[in-house]
Design a protein around this motif. Structure first.
Motif, PDB file in Angstrom:
ATOM      1  N   PRO A 172      -7.627   3.458 -18.736  1.00  0.00           N
ATOM      2  CA  PRO A 172      -8.978   2.891 -18.576  1.00  0.00           C
ATOM      3  C   PRO A 172      -8.925   1.408 -18.195  1.00  0.00           C
ATOM      4  N   SER A 173      -9.992   0.951 -17.562  1.00  0.00           N
ATOM      5  CA  SER A 173     -10.077  -0.437 -17.127  1.00  0.00           C
ATOM      6  C   SER A 173     -11.328  -1.088 -17.698  1.00  0.00           C
ATOM      7  N   ALA A 174     -11.165  -2.296 -18.214  1.00  0.00           N
ATOM      8  CA  ALA A 174     -12.312  -3.044 -18.731  1.00  0.00           C
ATOM      9  C   ALA A 174     -13.112  -3.685 -17.598  1.00  0.00           C
ATOM     10  N   VAL A 175     -12.535  -3.726 -16.386  1.00  0.00           N
ATOM     11  CA  VAL A 175     -13.195  -4.382 -15.258  1.00  0.00           C
ATOM     12  C   VAL A 175     -13.462  -3.401 -14.115  1.00  0.00           C
ATOM     13  N   ASN A 176     -13.441  -2.116 -14.408  1.00  0.00           N
ATOM     14  CA  ASN A 176     -13.690  -1.077 -13.415  1.00  0.00           C
ATOM     15  C   ASN A 176     -12.736  -1.179 -12.222  1.00  0.00           C
ATOM     16  N   TYR A 177     -11.472  -1.535 -12.491  1.00  0.00           N
ATOM     17  CA  TYR A 177     -10.403  -1.614 -11.484  1.00  0.00           C
ATOM     18  C   TYR A 177     -10.714  -2.600 -10.368  1.00  0.00           C
ATOM     19  N   ASN A 178     -11.475  -3.637 -10.652  1.00  0.00           N
ATOM     20  CA  ASN A 178     -11.836  -4.649  -9.671  1.00  0.00           C
ATOM     21  C   ASN A 178     -10.865  -5.823  -9.787  1.00  0.00           C
ATOM     22  N   ALA A 179      -9.983  -5.979  -8.808  1.00  0.00           N
ATOM     23  CA  ALA A 179      -8.964  -7.033  -8.862  1.00  0.00           C
ATOM     24  C   ALA A 179      -9.567  -8.435  -8.776  1.00  0.00           C
ATOM     25  N   ALA A 180     -10.761  -8.555  -8.278  1.00  0.00           N
ATOM     26  CA  ALA A 180     -11.382  -9.878  -8.156  1.00  0.00           C
ATOM     27  C   ALA A 180     -11.785 -10.438  -9.518  1.00  0.00           C
ATOM     28  N   VAL A 181     -11.988  -9.568 -10.501  1.00  0.00           N
ATOM     29  CA  VAL A 181     -12.397 -10.021 -11.834  1.00  0.00           C
ATOM     30  C   VAL A 181     -11.418  -9.516 -12.894  1.00  0.00           C
ATOM     31  N   THR A 217       0.841  -1.180   0.000  1.00  0.00           N
ATOM     32  CA  THR A 217       0.000   0.000   0.000  1.00  0.00           C
ATOM     33  C   THR A 217       0.885   1.243   0.000  1.00  0.00           C
ATOM     34  N   ILE A 218       0.325   2.323  -0.483  1.00  0.00           N
ATOM     35  CA  ILE A 218       1.038   3.593  -0.477  1.00  0.00           C
ATOM     36  C   ILE A 218       0.480   4.422   0.670  1.00  0.00           C
ATOM     37  N   SER A 219       1.376   4.905   1.500  1.00  0.00           N
ATOM     38  CA  SER A 219       0.977   5.728   2.636  1.00  0.00           C
ATOM     39  C   SER A 219       1.717   7.050   2.595  1.00  0.00           C
ATOM     40  N   TYR A 220       1.042   8.082   3.016  1.00  0.00           N
ATOM     41  CA  TYR A 220       1.674   9.378   3.197  1.00  0.00           C
ATOM     42  C   TYR A 220       1.127   9.934   4.504  1.00  0.00           C
ATOM     43  N   GLY A 221       2.006  10.076   5.466  1.00  0.00           N
ATOM     44  CA  GLY A 221       1.555  10.491   6.791  1.00  0.00           C
ATOM     45  C   GLY A 221       0.699   9.390   7.385  1.00  0.00           C
ATOM     46  N   ASP A 222      -0.479   9.751   7.853  1.00  0.00           N
ATOM     47  CA  ASP A 222      -1.401   8.776   8.441  1.00  0.00           C
ATOM     48  C   ASP A 222      -2.394   8.218   7.427  1.00  0.00           C
ATOM     49  N   ASN A 223      -2.331   8.675   6.190  1.00  0.00           N
ATOM     50  CA  ASN A 223      -3.299   8.258   5.172  1.00  0.00           C
ATOM     51  C   ASN A 223      -2.782   7.094   4.346  1.00  0.00           C
ATOM     52  N   ARG A 224      -3.646   6.114   4.122  1.00  0.00           N
ATOM     53  CA  ARG A 224      -3.354   4.998   3.216  1.00  0.00           C
ATOM     54  C   ARG A 224      -4.175   5.235   1.963  1.00  0.00           C
ATOM     55  N   TYR A 225      -3.492   5.199   0.826  1.00  0.00           N
ATOM     56  CA  TYR A 225      -4.151   5.569  -0.418  1.00  0.00           C
ATOM     57  C   TYR A 225      -4.607   4.394  -1.263  1.00  0.00           C
ATOM     58  N   GLY A 226      -4.048   3.242  -1.101  1.00  0.00           N
ATOM     59  CA  GLY A 226      -4.452   2.110  -1.914  1.00  0.00           C
ATOM     60  C   GLY A 226      -3.261   1.255  -2.276  1.00  0.00           C
ATOM     61  N   PHE A 227      -3.500   0.307  -3.130  1.00  0.00           N
ATOM     62  CA  PHE A 227      -2.467  -0.635  -3.512  1.00  0.00           C
ATOM     63  C   PHE A 227      -1.677  -0.107  -4.701  1.00  0.00           C
ATOM     64  N   GLU A 228      -0.363  -0.129  -4.548  1.00  0.00           N
ATOM     65  CA  GLU A 228       0.538   0.435  -5.545  1.00  0.00           C
ATOM     66  C   GLU A 228       0.495  -0.328  -6.865  1.00  0.00           C
ATOM     67  N   LYS A 229       0.224  -1.610  -6.826  1.00  0.00           N
ATOM     68  CA  LYS A 229       0.294  -2.445  -8.022  1.00  0.00           C
ATOM     69  C   LYS A 229      -1.048  -2.627  -8.718  1.00  0.00           C
ATOM     70  N   ILE A 230      -2.097  -1.975  -8.222  1.00  0.00           N
ATOM     71  CA  ILE A 230      -3.419  -2.095  -8.836  1.00  0.00           C
ATOM     72  C   ILE A 230      -3.864  -0.718  -9.306  1.00  0.00           C
ATOM     73  N   GLY A 231      -4.244  -0.630 -10.570  1.00  0.00           N
ATOM     74  CA  GLY A 231      -4.701   0.635 -11.132  1.00  0.00           C
ATOM     75  C   GLY A 231      -5.941   1.148 -10.419  1.00  0.00           C
ATOM     76  N   GLN A 232      -6.071   2.463 -10.398  1.00  0.00           N
ATOM     77  CA  GLN A 232      -7.224   3.097  -9.769  1.00  0.00           C
ATOM     78  C   GLN A 232      -7.743   4.196 -10.683  1.00  0.00           C
ATOM     79  N   SER A 233      -8.988   4.493 -10.567  1.00  0.00           N
ATOM     80  CA  SER A 233      -9.614   5.470 -11.444  1.00  0.00           C
ATOM     81  C   SER A 233      -9.298   6.898 -11.007  1.00  0.00           C
ATOM     82  N   PHE A 234      -8.743   7.663 -11.923  1.00  0.00           N
ATOM     83  CA  PHE A 234      -8.544   9.098 -11.737  1.00  0.00           C
ATOM     84  C   PHE A 234      -9.134   9.783 -12.957  1.00  0.00           C
ATOM     85  N   THR A 235     -10.238  10.483 -12.776  1.00  0.00           N
ATOM     86  CA  THR A 235     -10.866  11.175 -13.901  1.00  0.00           C
ATOM     87  C   THR A 235     -11.090  12.649 -13.616  1.00  0.00           C
TER      88      THR A 235
END
Length: 185
Positions: free
Chosen positions: A69-78, A42-60
């Motif tokens: 873009p993601s064909a699976v809406n950034y869902n690692a389970a699918v 995970t990526i952390s800055y200060g006390d905040n955890r932002y998410g997993f570094e190796k999994i894409g996330q939506s920024f629009t």
């Protein structure tokens, strides 16, 4: 018949015990030695955890560098691609819609300048990286919205560009956007 059934039954029971118990316990034990106990980095800055570094996330949002873009809406389970070929009319319409959206939000860019990775999903649908060129093409929009000098943003992209010994250079968009939020004007 007894000569075949008994060994087959014993082999089946041994495999069940080994693969369902012993092998699983060994893999779990090795994962406990990995960073974050095998739960991902995970990526952390200060006390905040932002998410997993190796999994894409939506920024629009226009104030951020957009992600791939993601064909699976950034869902690692699918995880997976869309399985639509380059001649599929639905796929072509989706890519054209992404191009049109990108051009609306980046009016200084021409269609032929847009890197393919900004309008097509990766094979896994979870790619957290863009090429430095795909990040740089968004600099004018982000600089305008945030009222930041474009040179600072280019330097930030260069700072967050991974330059492997072999392979292509990449920029992790989550890391870049977190650094962008921390950037002093």
């Amino acid at each position: 018949m007894k000569n075949h059934i008994l060994p087959a039954t014993l082999l089946t029971l041994c495999c069940i015990v080994f693969f369902c118990g012993i092998y699983t316990a060994v893999v779990w034990g090795v994962a406990q030695l990995a960073p974050n106990r095998g739960k991902g980095e995970t990526i952390s800055y200060g006390d905040n955890r932002y998410g997993f570094e190796k999994i894409g996330q939506s920024f629009t949002n226009d104030k951020y560098f957009w992600s791939r873009p993601s064909a699976v809406n950034y869902n690692a389970a699918v995880s997976g691609g869309s399985n639509k070929g380059p001649s599929n009319p639905d796929y072509l319409a989706q890519v054209q819609a992404r191009i049109d959206t990108f051009l609306v939000h980046n009016p200084t860019i021409k269609k032929e300048q847009i890197p393919a990775e900004l309008v097509t999903a990766s094979g896994s649908g979870l790619d957290p990286h863009l090429s430095p060129q795909a990040a740089r093409i968004q600099v004018a929009r982000v600089a305008h919205i945030r009222n930041i000098d474009e040179g600072k943003l280019i330097a930030l992209i260069d700072q967050y560009t991974d330059k492997p010994l072999f392979g292509t250079e990449t920029v992790n968009i989550l890391s870049l956007n977190i650094a962008l939020d921390q950037l002093k004007r």
